[in-house]
Design a protein around this motif. Structure first.
Motif, mmCIF file in Angstrom:
data_model
loop_
_atom_site.group_PDB
_atom_site.id
_atom_site.type_symbol
_atom_site.label_atom_id
_atom_site.label_comp_id
_atom_site.label_asym_id
_atom_site.label_seq_id
_atom_site.Cartn_x
_atom_site.Cartn_y
_atom_site.Cartn_z
ATOM 1 N N LEU A 84 0.826 -1.209 0.000
ATOM 2 C CA LEU A 84 0.000 0.000 0.000
ATOM 3 C C LEU A 84 0.863 1.264 0.000
ATOM 4 N N LEU A 85 1.922 1.233 0.816
ATOM 5 C CA LEU A 85 2.811 2.394 0.907
ATOM 6 C C LEU A 85 3.460 2.691 -0.438
ATOM 7 N N PHE A 86 4.016 1.655 -1.096
ATOM 8 C CA PHE A 86 4.708 1.881 -2.365
ATOM 9 C C PHE A 86 3.741 2.221 -3.490
ATOM 10 N N THR A 87 2.488 1.780 -3.371
ATOM 11 C CA THR A 87 1.487 2.159 -4.359
ATOM 12 C C THR A 87 1.285 3.663 -4.365
ATOM 13 N N PHE A 88 1.239 4.276 -3.185
ATOM 14 C CA PHE A 88 1.008 5.712 -3.104
ATOM 15 C C PHE A 88 2.305 6.515 -3.225
#
Length: 284
Positions: A84-88
């Motif tokens: 989720l972090l790397f997606t954003f």
């Protein structure tokens, strides 16, 4: 070994499962490596692997063994958070901080936190070493079969939606212009990638995961611009490095993961030298 020399049958039985793992499992890592190189997020695998390791460290601090199913679930949960972090983080709104810098920050903070957590456990040093180099030489057949099934399933997902995943990596702006849910697909890319990284870290350690992802993919891209050809060549390099490293590890009595990493490094040097020799003209 105290004068005892095992027979070839005994050596074969000991190395059969690790060799099978070294032949079958790196294929998916090589495929992901080609995506990672094109996206320009070279260290995202290290960061995700370390985030997964941090989940294991939390589980160990809570009193479980690193080999328990609880440790895997904790790693998986932390991996989902990392996805989720790397997606954003994929496209920062301000655009002033390079993505690799943010990935590096995630890695170093996760690594430092893991050290702090394991410093309060009786076998913290051993656990830290295992997260780095793994224990590939002692992999069991059940583990090989489980990972083969999991990687086969993830590979099937990538095959069924190959146009979307490949488009997001190699033709991102065209996919965005077509109105695709880019962030949703990015999340699935990172989450499936995190599954691969999480499971392989428990098998071979962080260093081996990074090496299998990047070195064979670089070797393939040194020789061809075709995704399929680069994948096949990269898988061949991964197999050579895995088999050669395991053989050297057994003969020299050194850690298998580190031996495979060093073997892959030698193969990269050979590929780079050969690629340089086949490019006599400046246009190539």
């Amino acid at each position: 070994m105290n004068g005892f020399s095992p027979s070839w049958q005994e050596v074969g039985a000991l190395l059969a499962a690790p060799l099978t793992a070294a032949i079958l499992l790196p294929g998916l890592l090589v495929y992901y490596g080609l995506h990672i190189l094109r996206r320009g997020i070279i260290f995202v695998d290290l960061a995700l692997a370390q985030v997964a390791t941090l989940g294991t460290c939390v589980c160990v601090l809570l009193g479980h063994e690193a080999t328990d199913v609880h440790a895997y679930l904790w790693s998986l949960g932390f991996t989902m958070g990392g996805a989720l972090l790397f997606t954003f983080l994929r496209e920062p709104a301000h655009g002033r901080v390079p993505l690799e810098a943010l990935i590096g920050i995630v890695y170093v903070v996760a690594a430092a936190t893991s050290v702090l957590l394991l410093s309060h456990t009786p076998h913290g040093r051993e656990e830290l070493q295992k997260t780095l180099v793994g224990d590939l030489l002692t992999v069991s057949w059940p583990a090989v079969l489980r990972l083969s099934a999991l990687y086969g399933g993830i590979g099937l997902v990538h095959w069924l939606w190959r146009r979307r995943f490949i488009g997001l990596t190699f033709h991102r702006e065209a996919v965005r212009a077509a109105g695709a849910a880019v962030r949703l697909w990015d999340f699935w890319f990172y989450f499936l990638f995190g599954l691969v990284v999480t499971t392989f870290v428990h098998l071979g350690g962080v260093l081996l995961v990074f090496s299998y992802l990047i070195i064979p993919a670089v070797c393939g891209q040194l020789w061809t611009g075709s995704l399929g050809a680069a994948f096949l060549m990269g898988w061949g390099i991964a197999v050579l490095g895995g088999v050669g490293g395991l053989a050297g590890s057994y003969q020299l009595d050194v850690p298998a993961g580190a031996a495979v990493v060093c073997t892959l490094g030698v193969l990269l040097a050979i590929c780079a030298a050969a690629a340089a020799l086949r490019r006599p003209g400046p246009s190539r």
